[in-house]
Motif scaffolding. Structure first.
Motif, PDB file in Angstrom:
ATOM      1  N   LYS A 166     -48.380 -17.874   9.104  1.00 32.50           N
ATOM      2  CA  LYS A 166     -49.075 -19.079   8.644  1.00 32.50           C
ATOM      3  C   LYS A 166     -49.102 -20.156   9.733  1.00 32.50           C
ATOM      4  O   LYS A 166     -50.060 -20.930   9.827  1.00 32.50           O
TER       5      LYS A 166
ATOM      6  N   THR B 115     -51.827 -19.077  12.219  1.00 37.70           N
ATOM      7  CA  THR B 115     -53.148 -19.349  11.646  1.00 37.70           C
ATOM      8  C   THR B 115     -53.489 -20.832  11.721  1.00 37.70           C
ATOM      9  O   THR B 115     -54.622 -21.210  12.048  1.00 37.70           O
TER      10      THR B 115
ATOM     11  N   LYS C 231     -56.626 -22.339  13.850  1.00 37.71           N
ATOM     12  CA  LYS C 231     -57.658 -23.052  13.103  1.00 37.71           C
ATOM     13  C   LYS C 231     -57.895 -24.450  13.666  1.00 37.71           C
ATOM     14  O   LYS C 231     -59.028 -24.949  13.638  1.00 37.71           O
TER      15      LYS C 231
ATOM     16  N   ARG D 172     -54.280 -10.509  17.695  1.00 41.44           N
ATOM     17  CA  ARG D 172     -53.981 -11.930  17.683  1.00 41.44           C
ATOM     18  C   ARG D 172     -54.054 -12.513  19.100  1.00 41.44           C
ATOM     19  O   ARG D 172     -54.584 -13.610  19.315  1.00 41.44           O
TER      20      ARG D 172
ATOM     21  N   GLU E  77     -59.018 -16.694  10.570  1.00 39.61           N
ATOM     22  CA  GLU E  77     -57.928 -15.725  10.670  1.00 39.61           C
ATOM     23  C   GLU E  77     -58.030 -15.013  12.012  1.00 39.61           C
ATOM     24  O   GLU E  77     -59.006 -14.304  12.284  1.00 39.61           O
TER      25      GLU E  77
ATOM     26  N   GLU F 228     -56.460 -12.472  13.143  1.00 37.80           N
ATOM     27  CA  GLU F 228     -56.314 -11.015  13.057  1.00 37.80           C
ATOM     28  C   GLU F 228     -57.626 -10.319  12.674  1.00 37.80           C
ATOM     29  O   GLU F 228     -57.797  -9.126  12.960  1.00 37.80           O
TER      30      GLU F 228
END
Length: 796
Positions: free
Chosen positions: A574, A577, A581, A617, A674, A676
């Motif tokens: 998290k 991410t 973002k 990633r 995301e 991934e």
């Protein structure tokens, strides 16, 4: 009578104005005069009563030695004798004759003296009695003051002096005359000075005060042991009463005393002597040293109290009754007092009253005045940086924690940001222990062989072995003590941080707390990791944080996981991410300081946790960072490209993005949040070709290096000054805060007009000939007629 009143301390005298002190002195003198007057009246009444009793008492014809016989004789006389007023003159004369002949009746039979002695002794008693005056003396009796006697050949000669009697009436007349003279003097007008004369007078006074301060300071510095009493004289100038020079003189005295204490203060703390130590006899040198230390500590204490009182008067807006200094001038005095306290805080952390200075300085870090607040914050930062052992740091941290809690977390963020300058790192601990352990130079084998005998070498070897053991024990002990102090300091820091996270999440202190957690997270106990990570994620998810605060949350979380948190089975997806973002939310202008935090986050998230990061990633972050490098300033682009270089060297198959013909499953989705699932393997780093044409030469070098596949050697490798630096260092190196371009732009020399060659620049020969002809023609000067030309142009 012993005076039971306590003598007022110098501290109390400092607070009292001169007018009040004069009034107190006058009252005291008036009370003493009234008491003396009352005492004289009582003595006078007593003497009058005694003389009255003596005059009314019937004097016996003959004095008896024994008290009992005298008492019986007096009683008998009182019973049998008639009052003298009721007797005739003949009877009185008869009684006198009988008294002269009645020696047997009045004789003391117990005495062995002959009768004629008594007769000669008391024959003129009545005449003496008649000569005693009936009225008291109007003049007061003179009192004698006994002095030391003088001894000569004849014997001891007593000495005495009459005590002067104060004439109260005369004194009152003199007082009235003095008052009249003072009134006459006050009525005389003062000489009126011009502004120039007043300025010269003030300049002369100021010069005299400066010379006096310099003389006292030089005397104290030359011989501190002998001239320690001059500190009191210099400190008394803090109460300068001349309103023309009071402010400047007080400032000069404050700074002078501060420098003096910095120079003459010893490198140890002076403790008070016990009663047993005071009672023991010591050498003169030791006694002199004790007196110097005692005087130094007392004067230092009074000086600090003066500085504290100056600051309090300014904070409370108190105006002294003497009106020597205005309220506006008190601010300048308070600023100088704060500067002196800050200097003493940093320069004398080992000396007495250091904790008192800390208690004064720490609340001023939250002062509304920006100047005073910055002074105190900088002083505490310097103290943290130079404090190796940790005693002073622990004291400051305790006071700051109490201040934050006492103000209900309503303090400035700079108060908590000073925690970031604490010297609590393992590398520095090891370094400090090496610094503390004194390095002993031992003799080599050749030196021993050359200078010592066999027995001396044997003793020297045993001595050096013992010294090594003692040094090791001392170093280990000091290191343990220091670790203990640092542990206690960090516990207080973390308690302060956790309280704010728990009770004041919307406080402006939160960024400072998150920044502190990011720095000291690797030192937190493992038991708090789970709870702390949950709190950090809830803060990010709440959306109440600013962008910089959220970055600090991410950095704190990964510092926790990269240290002792490796043993924990926690997935920080998290946090990855959130950073992916919010990368495009970075400010691309002059306020791009957040890039430095992003670079730290990327270093902790990928370089130190490369085994826990997936290939997809890493590709997603590499592509997004390359896009970001097109929109930021050159120093940010250099830092981002340096991070991409680390990506390509750390993770395999990153060169996949350098081949535009490779195809995979799916299409790259740059807008997906995301990392991934954005299919970054299906795109290419076309941004590097644009960055290769960048105006900054360092950005060009990095772009060409990455296009070549980030080789470590060969023609495409970077120079050593770029390859051996981290991304954060390169970001700071090429920063443009000072409006300077790094590397500097080469200057172009402009062409001067006088160096223009004659017609060499024109290639056409015909044009050259026409120009030469035009220059050679000498036409006469014709006046310009602007009106004519305007008419012709209007007609046309």
């Amino acid at each position: 009578r012993k005076n039971t009143k306590r003598v007022p301390s110098f501290r109390k005298l400092l607070r009292t104005s001169q007018i009040k002190l004069d009034n107190k002195l006058k009252n005291k003198q008036y009370k003493q005069k009234s008491a003396a007057k009352k005492y004289r009246k009582e003595q006078k009444k007593l003497r009058e009563a005694v003389r009255d009793a003596i005059s009314r008492k019937p004097f016996p014809l003959e004095g008896c030695k024994k008290k009992q016989v005298a008492a019986k004789w007096e009683e008998k006389e009182e019973e049998d004798a008639l009052p003298l007023d009721m007797m005739d003159e003949d009877d009185l004369k008869l009684m006198e004759d009988l008294a002269q002949k009645a020696s047997f009746l009045t004789r003391d039979l117990s005495s062995n003296e002959p009768v004629h002695i008594k007769k000669r002794k008391h024959e003129n008693v009545i005449e003496k009695y008649e000569k005693v005056p009936r009225r008291l003396q109007t003049e007061p009796e003179k009192e004698l003051i006994h002095l030391l006697p003088i001894k000569d050949k004849t014997g001891i000669i007593p000495q005495a002096v009459e005590k002067p009697v104060l004439d109260v009436a005369h004194d009152e007349e003199e007082d009235t005359e003095d008052m009249e003279e003072a009134e006459d003097f006050n009525e005389e007008p003062l000489p009126i000075l011009t502004p120039e004369e007043m300025a010269d007078q003030r300049r002369q006074k100021l010069q005299d005060r400066k010379m006096h301060i310099a003389a006292l300071a030089s005397a104290i510095l030359s011989e501190p042991d002998s001239n320690i009493k001059k500190l009191k004289e210099l400190r008394a100038m803090l109460m300068e009463q001349d309103p023309n020079v009071a402010v400047i003189v007080r400032k000069l005295v404050m700074v002078s005393l501060m420098e003096l204490f910095k120079d003459i203060a010893p490198s140890y703390k002076i403790r008070p002597l016990t009663e047993a130590e005071k009672a023991t006899k010591v050498k003169k040198e030791t006694q002199k040293l004790r007196e110097f230390e005692e005087g130094l500590v007392s004067q230092y204490k009074f000086y600090l109290e003066n500085l504290e009182q100056t600051i309090k008067d300014w904070k409370q807006r108190k105006l002294k009754k003497s009106n020597v200094i205005s309220l506006k001038a008190y601010k300048g005095l308070a600023e100088v007092a704060v500067k002196c306290l800050c200097e003493l805080l940093v320069a004398l952390p080992h000396f007495n009253f250091h904790n008192n200075i800390i208690v004064l300085i720490v609340p001023l870090m939250n002062d509304p005045s920006k100047m005073i607040s910055e002074l105190c914050v900088e002083a505490v930062k310097k103290l943290f940086k130079q404090d190796k052992l940790g005693y002073a740091s622990l004291g400051v941290v305790k006071v700051i924690s109490g201040l934050v809690r006492g103000r209900n977390y309503d303090v400035r963020p700079e108060v908590l940001k000073v925690f970031l300058h604490l010297r609590i790192k393992e590398v520095e601990l090891q370094k400090d222990s090496e610094d503390i352990a004194p390095k002993k130079k031992f003799m080599t084998y050749k030196e021993k062989r050359k200078n010592l005998s066999r027995m001396q070498r044997k003793w020297k070897k045993a001595e050096e072995k013992l010294e090594r053991e003692l040094l090791e024990a001392e170093a280990s002990e000091s290191k343990e003590k220091k670790l203990k102090l640092h542990t206690e300091t960090l516990n207080i820091v973390f308690v302060t941080y956790f309280r704010i996270l728990k009770k004041a999440q919307k406080s402006p202190l939160l960024p400072a707390v998150l920044e502190g957690l990011a720095k000291f997270a690797h030192l937190i106990n493992v038991e708090f990791f789970d709870d702390l990570l949950i709190v950090l994620h809830s803060l990010i998810a709440s959306g109440d944080l600013s962008y910089r605060e959220s970055l600090h949350c991410v950095l704190s979380a990964f510092h926790i996981l990269s240290g002792q948190g490796d043993v924990l089975n926690i997935d920080p997806m998290k946090f990855y991410t959130h950073l992916y973002k919010t990368l495009f939310s970075l400010h691309a202008g002059g306020t791009n300081e957040d890039i430095g935090i992003v670079l730290q986050c990327l270093d902790v998230m990928f370089a130190k946790r490369r085994k826990q990061v997936s290939h997809q990633r890493a590709l997603a972050f590499l592509k997004r960072l390359s896009i970001l490098a097109l929109h930021v300033l050159p120093n940010s682009s250099v830092g981002i490209l340096a991070t991409n270089r680390v990506f390509m060297q750390t993770f395999p198959k990153m060169d996949l993005l350098l081949d535009n013909e490779s195809q995979g499953s799916g299409v790259y989705l740059p807008e997906l949040e995301e990392p991934e699932h954005c299919n970054a393997q299906n795109t290419a780093l076309w941004e590097l070709h644009l960055l290769r044409r960048h105006y900054h030469p360092t950005v060009q070098k990095f772009a060409s290096h990455l296009i070549a596949g980030a080789p470590t050697e060969g023609s495409g490798a970077l120079p050593l000054d770029l390859s051996q630096r981290s991304a954060a260092e390169l970001f700071e190196t090429y920063c443009m805060k000072g409006m300077t371009f790094n590397p500097p732009v080469a200057s172009v020399t402009p062409r001067r007009k006088d160096t223009f060659s004659q017609m060499d620049s024109f290639v056409d020969e015909e044009l050259n000939k026409q120009l030469q002809q035009h220059i050679s023609e000498t036409d006469a000067h014709k006046p310009l007629d602007f009106a004519k030309h305007l008419k012709e142009s209007s007609l046309a």
